[in-house]
Design a protein around this motif. Structure first.
Motif, PDB file in Angstrom:
ATOM      1  N   TYR B  55      52.738 -64.499  30.289  1.00  0.00           N
ATOM      2  CA  TYR B  55      53.653 -65.580  29.911  1.00  0.00           C
ATOM      3  C   TYR B  55      53.821 -66.560  31.081  1.00  0.00           C
ATOM      4  N   ALA B  56      54.015 -65.998  32.271  1.00  0.00           N
ATOM      5  CA  ALA B  56      54.249 -66.845  33.447  1.00  0.00           C
ATOM      6  C   ALA B  56      53.019 -67.690  33.775  1.00  0.00           C
ATOM      7  N   VAL B  57      51.827 -67.134  33.537  1.00  0.00           N
ATOM      8  CA  VAL B  57      50.599 -67.898  33.775  1.00  0.00           C
ATOM      9  C   VAL B  57      50.576 -69.140  32.881  1.00  0.00           C
ATOM     10  N   ILE B  58      50.980 -68.984  31.625  1.00  0.00           N
ATOM     11  CA  ILE B  58      51.034 -70.143  30.733  1.00  0.00           C
ATOM     12  C   ILE B  58      52.111 -71.121  31.188  1.00  0.00           C
ATOM     13  N   ASP B  59      53.318 -70.600  31.397  1.00  0.00           N
ATOM     14  CA  ASP B  59      54.470 -71.463  31.696  1.00  0.00           C
ATOM     15  C   ASP B  59      54.319 -72.205  33.019  1.00  0.00           C
ATOM     16  N   GLU B  60      53.631 -71.595  33.965  1.00  0.00           N
ATOM     17  CA  GLU B  60      53.601 -72.201  35.292  1.00  0.00           C
ATOM     18  C   GLU B  60      52.232 -72.756  35.665  1.00  0.00           C
ATOM     19  N   ILE B  61      51.180 -71.964  35.522  1.00  0.00           N
ATOM     20  CA  ILE B  61      49.854 -72.436  35.968  1.00  0.00           C
ATOM     21  C   ILE B  61      49.231 -73.390  34.939  1.00  0.00           C
ATOM     22  N   ILE B  62      49.093 -72.928  33.709  1.00  0.00           N
ATOM     23  CA  ILE B  62      48.388 -73.736  32.712  1.00  0.00           C
ATOM     24  C   ILE B  62      49.188 -74.987  32.363  1.00  0.00           C
ATOM     25  N   SER B  63      50.498 -74.851  32.291  1.00  0.00           N
ATOM     26  CA  SER B  63      51.354 -76.002  32.014  1.00  0.00           C
ATOM     27  C   SER B  63      51.154 -77.096  33.074  1.00  0.00           C
ATOM     28  N   GLN B  64      51.097 -76.692  34.336  1.00  0.00           N
ATOM     29  CA  GLN B  64      50.862 -77.669  35.411  1.00  0.00           C
ATOM     30  C   GLN B  64      49.499 -78.324  35.298  1.00  0.00           C
ATOM     31  N   LYS B  65      48.503 -77.511  34.950  1.00  0.00           N
ATOM     32  CA  LYS B  65      47.149 -78.045  34.787  1.00  0.00           C
ATOM     33  C   LYS B  65      47.118 -79.128  33.704  1.00  0.00           C
ATOM     34  N   LEU B  66      47.794 -78.842  32.594  1.00  0.00           N
ATOM     35  CA  LEU B  66      47.848 -79.809  31.497  1.00  0.00           C
ATOM     36  C   LEU B  66      48.513 -81.108  31.963  1.00  0.00           C
ATOM     37  N   ASP B  67      49.618 -80.963  32.676  1.00  0.00           N
ATOM     38  CA  ASP B  67      50.305 -82.125  33.239  1.00  0.00           C
ATOM     39  C   ASP B  67      49.370 -82.965  34.095  1.00  0.00           C
ATOM     40  N   ARG B  68      48.724 -82.298  35.028  1.00  0.00           N
ATOM     41  CA  ARG B  68      47.919 -82.976  36.034  1.00  0.00           C
ATOM     42  C   ARG B  68      46.689 -83.645  35.417  1.00  0.00           C
ATOM     43  N   GLU B  69      46.046 -82.936  34.457  1.00  0.00           N
ATOM     44  CA  GLU B  69      44.757 -83.410  33.962  1.00  0.00           C
ATOM     45  C   GLU B  69      44.838 -84.255  32.694  1.00  0.00           C
ATOM     46  N   TRP B  70      46.002 -84.179  31.979  1.00  0.00           N
ATOM     47  CA  TRP B  70      46.071 -84.929  30.716  1.00  0.00           C
ATOM     48  C   TRP B  70      47.329 -85.776  30.592  1.00  0.00           C
ATOM     49  N   LEU B  71      48.491 -85.099  30.676  1.00  0.00           N
ATOM     50  CA  LEU B  71      49.731 -85.812  30.360  1.00  0.00           C
ATOM     51  C   LEU B  71      49.974 -86.981  31.303  1.00  0.00           C
ATOM     52  N   THR B  72      49.730 -86.769  32.599  1.00  0.00           N
ATOM     53  CA  THR B  72      49.952 -87.850  33.557  1.00  0.00           C
ATOM     54  C   THR B  72      48.903 -88.961  33.442  1.00  0.00           C
ATOM     55  N   PRO B  73      47.604 -88.642  33.512  1.00  0.00           N
ATOM     56  CA  PRO B  73      46.594 -89.723  33.437  1.00  0.00           C
ATOM     57  C   PRO B  73      46.680 -90.557  32.161  1.00  0.00           C
ATOM     58  N   ILE B  74      47.108 -89.920  31.057  1.00  0.00           N
ATOM     59  CA  ILE B  74      47.122 -90.623  29.770  1.00  0.00           C
ATOM     60  C   ILE B  74      48.197 -91.714  29.733  1.00  0.00           C
ATOM     61  N   GLN B  75      49.117 -91.633  30.686  1.00  0.00           N
ATOM     62  CA  GLN B  75      50.217 -92.610  30.687  1.00  0.00           C
ATOM     63  C   GLN B  75      49.876 -93.919  31.389  1.00  0.00           C
ATOM     64  N   GLN B  76      48.681 -93.999  31.966  1.00  0.00           N
ATOM     65  CA  GLN B  76      48.322 -95.227  32.689  1.00  0.00           C
ATOM     66  C   GLN B  76      48.299 -96.424  31.729  1.00  0.00           C
ATOM     67  N   PRO B  77      48.545 -97.639  32.266  1.00  0.00           N
ATOM     68  CA  PRO B  77      48.561 -98.819  31.411  1.00  0.00           C
ATOM     69  C   PRO B  77      47.166 -99.168  30.909  1.00  0.00           C
ATOM     70  N   GLY B  78      47.107 -99.900  29.806  1.00  0.00           N
ATOM     71  CA  GLY B  78      45.819-100.309  29.254  1.00  0.00           C
ATOM     72  C   GLY B  78      45.776-100.086  27.762  1.00  0.00           C
ATOM     73  N   HIS B  79      44.667-100.468  27.161  1.00  0.00           N
ATOM     74  CA  HIS B  79      44.481-100.242  25.719  1.00  0.00           C
ATOM     75  C   HIS B  79      44.403 -98.738  25.462  1.00  0.00           C
ATOM     76  N   PRO B  80      45.240 -98.189  24.569  1.00  0.00           N
ATOM     77  CA  PRO B  80      45.295 -96.739  24.337  1.00  0.00           C
ATOM     78  C   PRO B  80      43.926 -96.104  24.114  1.00  0.00           C
ATOM     79  N   ILE B  81      43.085 -96.755  23.333  1.00  0.00           N
ATOM     80  CA  ILE B  81      41.764 -96.187  23.054  1.00  0.00           C
ATOM     81  C   ILE B  81      40.930 -96.115  24.325  1.00  0.00           C
ATOM     82  N   ASP B  82      40.961 -97.195  25.110  1.00  0.00           N
ATOM     83  CA  ASP B  82      40.215 -97.201  26.375  1.00  0.00           C
ATOM     84  C   ASP B  82      40.739 -96.145  27.338  1.00  0.00           C
ATOM     85  N   VAL B  83      42.068 -96.023  27.387  1.00  0.00           N
ATOM     86  CA  VAL B  83      42.679 -95.036  28.294  1.00  0.00           C
ATOM     87  C   VAL B  83      42.231 -93.624  27.917  1.00  0.00           C
ATOM     88  N   MET B  84      42.299 -93.303  26.625  1.00  0.00           N
ATOM     89  CA  MET B  84      41.923 -91.951  26.198  1.00  0.00           C
ATOM     90  C   MET B  84      40.452 -91.664  26.476  1.00  0.00           C
TER      91      MET B  84
END
Lengths: 197, 197
Positions: B55-84
């Motif tokens: 459980y802790a691996v999901i809540d702490e390690i994998i959750s952070q990975k998702l943040d770092r590799e997807w949730l944060t980069p996806i928020q950059q400005p630009g056309h949504p399709i281009d950003v994705m």
DNA sequence: GTGTACATACCAACCAGTATGTATGTCCTC
DNA sequence: GAGGACATACATACTGGTTGGTATGTACAC
């Protein structure tokens, strides 16, 4: 000799169920033996190892399931896009709550075993290839018949359709929701419509 | 106390690696202990069971990975399709052969554990929901900015994009082929382009 | 002196796999 | 067509190894 075949078949079907429920590595041979009433000596007479039993489940049980539920129905006459949507919708209607939770047997094994056992990987790859080629074929036929856009690459589109299908089932499996499966499938249908001529 | 935190973190990271390689059920606590040099007493001091460690691996390690590799980069400005497309292509460029073979850590756990452990299922569902909502948000923003078709349902489209992404990675994992991943992603890009205004 | 953060040694349960035995059928010989 | 030889199809009992988990002890900080 008919008895021996029946024993072997009972083992394969029980093994399929046990693997479907728990994955291959966590599947217990003792549980399979309890469920079938077969003894360990009989099991190891028919299959020289747990691994070989797993291989046979793919080659015989899962391969047949793929044939029956996908490869055959997809060959029916009609507009390729309509045929595919029809086959997917039929499968969606027949699915039970338990099957949603347990996902696609082939994909389950692919995700679990492909990194750690080349024999599993190759067998699964073989089935995926047949699956993909069946989609590719009807897309290509559709292009010749003028019902599918000539600009698309049938092989690439087939690959993406297969991947999306497995992706939708995987997401719905975790959500344990038939509704989520259907919402997800709507996205796939939208993509399929974009291939229509 | 800093030492205790370091021990805990070392366990989490080693557990993540071991689970990523072998799946949760086949992950060996003894292997994790060997890799970290931590003793069993220390492990069970920090985590009351193997399940809680998972459980802790999901809540702490994998959750952070998702943040770092997807949730944060996806928020950059630009056309949504281009950003994705940009975020997906960047991830595709950074991927190694080993990572292709091992697939997506979150999807691996989803497929293995969701049918047999509600605690895993809920935690994975929580991350999938955040992932989906991040896509849904930029699609909705795009609709308001006039860069994304107003006719589509952002939530449904986000669900399908997420499913396709996982599907592509799953197929490429079994094929053990970066080329197949890229061909599959081309299909996804085609779908994404169809959402553009 | 009391709680934290471990370390060591151990345990029962379970695992895949094996060694050995046996009942039954088949085939060949005389 | 009787009888030995051999193979098939199991059944039973066991083994060594691994698993997650625990009981107990201890060093140190506050």
């Amino acid at each position: 000799m008919a008895d021996a075949d029946k024993t072997r078949q009972a083992l394969l079907e029980a093994a399929y169920e046990e693997i479907y429920r728990n994955g291959f590595q966590a599947a217990s041979l003792n549980t399979i033996l309890e469920r079938t009433g077969v003894t360990k000596g009989a099991l190891y007479h028919h299959f020289s190892s747990k691994q070989k039993l797993g291989y046979a489940v793919i080659d015989e049980i899962i391969s047949q399931k793929l044939d029956r539920e996908w490869l055959t129905p997809i060959q029916q006459p009609g507009h390729p896009i309509d045929v595919m949507i029809g086959v997917i919708q039929l499968a969606g209607q027949q699915i039970t709550g338990q099957q949603i939770d347990q996902g696609c047997p082939l994909n389950n094994l692919a995700q679990e075993m492909s990194p750690i056992d080349p024999g599993f990987r190759q067998r699964i790859d073989h089935l995926y290839r047949k699956w993909q080629e069946s989609i590719e074929k009807i897309l290509r036929d559709g292009q010749q018949a003028g019902t599918v856009k000539p600009s698309i690459n049938p092989a690439d589109a087939a690959l993406f359709i297969l991947a999306s299908l497995e992706g939708c089932m995987g997401i719905a499996k975790n959500a344990q929701s038939i509704d989520e499966l259907k919402r997800c499938a709507q996205g796939l249908f939208g993509y399929l419509e974009s291939l229509r001529c």
